[in-house]
Design an enzyme around this catalytic site. Structure first.
Site, PDB file in Angstrom:
ATOM      1  N   SER A  23       0.863  -1.198   0.000  1.00 21.20           N
ATOM      2  CA  SER A  23       0.000   0.000   0.000  1.00 21.20           C
ATOM      3  C   SER A  23       0.889   1.234   0.000  1.00 21.20           C
ATOM      4  O   SER A  23       2.012   1.196   0.537  1.00 21.20           O
ATOM      5  CB  SER A  23      -0.869   0.020   1.261  1.00 21.20           C
ATOM      6  OG  SER A  23      -1.452   1.297   1.438  1.00 21.20           O
ATOM      7  N   LYS A  71       2.658  -2.838   5.963  1.00 18.22           N
ATOM      8  CA  LYS A  71       2.831  -2.739   4.502  1.00 18.22           C
ATOM      9  C   LYS A  71       4.262  -2.316   4.162  1.00 18.22           C
ATOM     10  O   LYS A  71       4.811  -2.741   3.128  1.00 18.22           O
ATOM     11  CB  LYS A  71       1.814  -1.761   3.913  1.00 18.22           C
ATOM     12  CG  LYS A  71       0.364  -2.242   4.019  1.00 18.22           C
ATOM     13  CD  LYS A  71       0.105  -3.524   3.233  1.00 18.22           C
ATOM     14  CE  LYS A  71      -1.381  -3.820   3.086  1.00 18.22           C
ATOM     15  NZ  LYS A  71      -1.649  -5.074   2.364  1.00 18.22           N
ATOM     16  N   TYR A 106      -1.144  -0.918  10.151  1.00 18.49           N
ATOM     17  CA  TYR A 106      -1.303  -1.274   8.738  1.00 18.49           C
ATOM     18  C   TYR A 106      -0.137  -0.698   7.933  1.00 18.49           C
ATOM     19  O   TYR A 106       0.483  -1.408   7.125  1.00 18.49           O
ATOM     20  CB  TYR A 106      -2.639  -0.703   8.255  1.00 18.49           C
ATOM     21  CG  TYR A 106      -2.942  -0.894   6.789  1.00 18.49           C
ATOM     22  CD1 TYR A 106      -3.443  -2.103   6.309  1.00 18.49           C
ATOM     23  CD2 TYR A 106      -2.774   0.160   5.881  1.00 18.49           C
ATOM     24  CE1 TYR A 106      -3.747  -2.264   4.963  1.00 18.49           C
ATOM     25  CE2 TYR A 106      -3.079   0.005   4.541  1.00 18.49           C
ATOM     26  CZ  TYR A 106      -3.565  -1.205   4.086  1.00 18.49           C
ATOM     27  OH  TYR A 106      -3.863  -1.367   2.758  1.00 18.49           O
TER      28      TYR A 106
HETATM   29  P1  NAP Z   1     -11.187  -6.168   0.731  1.00 20.74           P
HETATM   30  O1  NAP Z   1     -12.236  -6.234  -0.314  1.00 20.74           O
HETATM   31  O2  NAP Z   1     -11.616  -6.021   2.154  1.00 20.74           O
HETATM   32  O3  NAP Z   1     -10.235  -7.421   0.579  1.00 20.74           O
HETATM   33  C1  NAP Z   1      -9.507  -7.957   1.624  1.00 20.74           C
HETATM   34  C2  NAP Z   1      -9.614  -9.459   1.509  1.00 20.74           C
HETATM   35  O4  NAP Z   1      -8.773 -10.071   2.481  1.00 20.74           O
HETATM   36  C3  NAP Z   1     -11.021  -9.956   1.721  1.00 20.74           C
HETATM   37  O5  NAP Z   1     -11.380 -10.751   0.626  1.00 20.74           O
HETATM   38  C4  NAP Z   1     -10.960 -10.787   2.995  1.00 20.74           C
HETATM   39  O6  NAP Z   1     -11.794 -11.936   2.842  1.00 20.74           O
HETATM   40  C5  NAP Z   1      -9.486 -11.151   3.043  1.00 20.74           C
HETATM   41  N1  NAP Z   1      -8.990 -11.324   4.399  1.00 20.74           N
HETATM   42  C6  NAP Z   1      -9.028 -10.441   5.418  1.00 20.74           C
HETATM   43  N2  NAP Z   1      -8.467 -10.967   6.516  1.00 20.74           N
HETATM   44  C7  NAP Z   1      -8.073 -12.231   6.178  1.00 20.74           C
HETATM   45  C8  NAP Z   1      -7.430 -13.266   6.875  1.00 20.74           C
HETATM   46  N3  NAP Z   1      -7.079 -13.158   8.171  1.00 20.74           N
HETATM   47  N4  NAP Z   1      -7.159 -14.437   6.220  1.00 20.74           N
HETATM   48  C9  NAP Z   1      -7.518 -14.580   4.924  1.00 20.74           C
HETATM   49  N5  NAP Z   1      -8.119 -13.622   4.202  1.00 20.74           N
HETATM   50  C10 NAP Z   1      -8.402 -12.452   4.835  1.00 20.74           C
HETATM   51  O7  NAP Z   1     -10.214  -4.951   0.439  1.00 20.74           O
HETATM   52  P2  NAP Z   1      -9.284  -4.598  -0.804  1.00 20.74           P
HETATM   53  O8  NAP Z   1      -9.262  -3.137  -0.841  1.00 20.74           O
HETATM   54  O9  NAP Z   1      -9.635  -5.372  -2.013  1.00 20.74           O
HETATM   55  O10 NAP Z   1      -7.851  -5.079  -0.261  1.00 20.74           O
HETATM   56  C11 NAP Z   1      -7.038  -6.021  -0.932  1.00 20.74           C
HETATM   57  C12 NAP Z   1      -5.582  -5.710  -0.610  1.00 20.74           C
HETATM   58  O11 NAP Z   1      -5.239  -4.441  -1.164  1.00 20.74           O
HETATM   59  C13 NAP Z   1      -5.281  -5.628   0.873  1.00 20.74           C
HETATM   60  O12 NAP Z   1      -4.014  -6.178   1.143  1.00 20.74           O
HETATM   61  C14 NAP Z   1      -5.256  -4.125   1.117  1.00 20.74           C
HETATM   62  O13 NAP Z   1      -4.465  -3.790   2.236  1.00 20.74           O
HETATM   63  C15 NAP Z   1      -4.630  -3.652  -0.179  1.00 20.74           C
HETATM   64  N6  NAP Z   1      -4.848  -2.230  -0.463  1.00 20.74           N
HETATM   65  C16 NAP Z   1      -6.106  -1.761  -0.711  1.00 20.74           C
HETATM   66  C17 NAP Z   1      -6.265  -0.405  -1.009  1.00 20.74           C
HETATM   67  C18 NAP Z   1      -7.611   0.176  -1.313  1.00 20.74           C
HETATM   68  O14 NAP Z   1      -7.705   1.388  -1.428  1.00 20.74           O
HETATM   69  N7  NAP Z   1      -8.639  -0.610  -1.484  1.00 20.74           N
HETATM   70  C19 NAP Z   1      -5.164   0.452  -1.022  1.00 20.74           C
HETATM   71  C20 NAP Z   1      -3.912  -0.068  -0.758  1.00 20.74           C
HETATM   72  C21 NAP Z   1      -3.763  -1.422  -0.485  1.00 20.74           C
HETATM   73  P3  NAP Z   1     -12.554 -12.649   4.084  1.00 20.74           P
HETATM   74  O15 NAP Z   1     -13.315 -11.585   4.785  1.00 20.74           O
HETATM   75  O16 NAP Z   1     -13.403 -13.673   3.409  1.00 20.74           O
HETATM   76  O17 NAP Z   1     -11.473 -13.256   4.937  1.00 20.74           O
END
Ligand code: NAP
Length: 260
Positions: free
Chosen positions: A146, A163, A159
């Site tokens: 991130s 990261k 977080y």
């Molecule tokens: P999201 O839709 O909440 O995706 C996160 C996923 O991680 C969910 O599918 C969740 O599924 C899974 N998860 C959470 N805790 C877990 C655990 N303990 N074990 C296994 N799976 C787990 O959010 P997203 O934005 O797509 O995030 C995806 C990645 O991108 C993350 O690493 C996030 O930090 C990164 N990111 C996102 C953004 C943004 O703006 N969206 C920006 C920078 C980085 P379950 O609930 O089914 O476990």
């Protein structure tokens, strides 16, 4: 030059957190490029629809329940993938989670939970997949970091620290496994509009809308990114088109933020 280098025909990929948001976009893009994809996370109801969508694209898929903090479950995820498909070519460490709190309000338990999912989970999944990739003398690992790992985050300290650790661990793994034919890279997204982010910001009410507007304004391009805009760079990193790239982090953030 061959555009076929961008394809993933008959590669086998695991995408953690592959049932929602960025992970779902990556899983579907990989399937479109020809890969069989295993999606893993805690909630089967997130995973099944994505596995079904992959099968509809004539690729094979498994939906496996895993908490990336649980070493036994992570080993099971990898072992079941290898048992079913005979190999593992690509691991995307995408699972992540956070909450908003000032540093002085974070409990040790809250800290450990966030670091456990975002950093230790990357270690555990890589450690489980690594021996198979070393045996194959081939593999790709993509870690979803991130921009918070680069700039810090006042309301998401564990977080951001995790990261930053992911980006550093990416370099270490790349160095450690380069001679085994394994490439390890990271993607650091900026604000991407996903279910997860909407949850963190509680974007349903009027205040959420205002936060959403301010976030968009902080991006050089003036808008949120879409999950597919992370999936396509992931496809590049997964494919042979990036065969001389390892240990690097690609920023997918709409440009340098004026805030930083
Ligand atoms: P999201 O839709 O909440 O995706 C996160 C996923 O991680 C969910 O599918 C969740 O599924 C899974 N998860 C959470 N805790 C877990 C655990 N303990 N074990 C296994 N799976 C787990 O959010 P997203 O934005 O797509 O995030 C995806 C990645 O991108 C993350 O690493 C996030 O930090 C990164 N990111 C996102 C953004 C943004 O703006 N969206 C920006 C920078 C980085 P379950 O609930 O089914 O476990």
């Amino acid at each position: 030059m061959s555009l076929g280098l961008f394809r993933l025909d008959d590669r086998v990929a695991i995408v953690t957190g592959g049932g929602t948001g960025i992970g779902k976009a990556i899983a579907l893009a990989f399937a479109e490029a020809g890969a069989h994809v295993v999606v893993g996370s805690r909630k089967i109801e997130h995973l099944e629809p994505v596995a079904q969508a992959i099968r509809e694209r004539s690729r094979r898929s498994l939906a496996l329940v895993v908490d990336v903090r649980n070493v036994n479950q992570v080993e099971q995820l990898v072992e079941r993938t290898v048992a079913e498909f005979g190999k593992i070519d690509i691991l995307v460490n995408n699972a992540g989670a956070s909450f908003l709190a000032p540093v002085e309000g974070i409990t040790p338990n809250g800290w450990n939970t966030v670091v456990g999912i975002n950093l230790t989970g990357v270690f555990l999944c890589s450690k489980a997949a690594g021996p198979h990739m070393i045996k194959q003398q081939r593999g790709v690992i993509i870690n979803i970091a991130s921009i918070a790992g680069e700039h810090g985050s006042v309301l998401m300290a564990p977080y951001a620290a995790a990261k930053a650790g992911v980006m550093n661990f990416t370099k270490t793994l790349a160095l450690a496994w380069a001679r085994h034919g394994i490439r390890v890279n990271a993607i650091a997204p900026g604000p991407i509009l996903t279910e997860g982010f909407e949850g963190v910001l509680g974007m349903s009410g009027g205040e959420g809308k205002e936060i959403s507007r301010r976030v968009a304004e902080s991006v050089a391009m003036g808008r949120w990114g879409r999950p597919e805009e992370v999936a396509y760079p992931a496809l590049l990193l997964a494919s042979d088109a990036s065969s001389y790239m390892t240990g690097t982090t690609i920023f997918v953030d709409g440009g340098p933020s004026p805030r930083h």
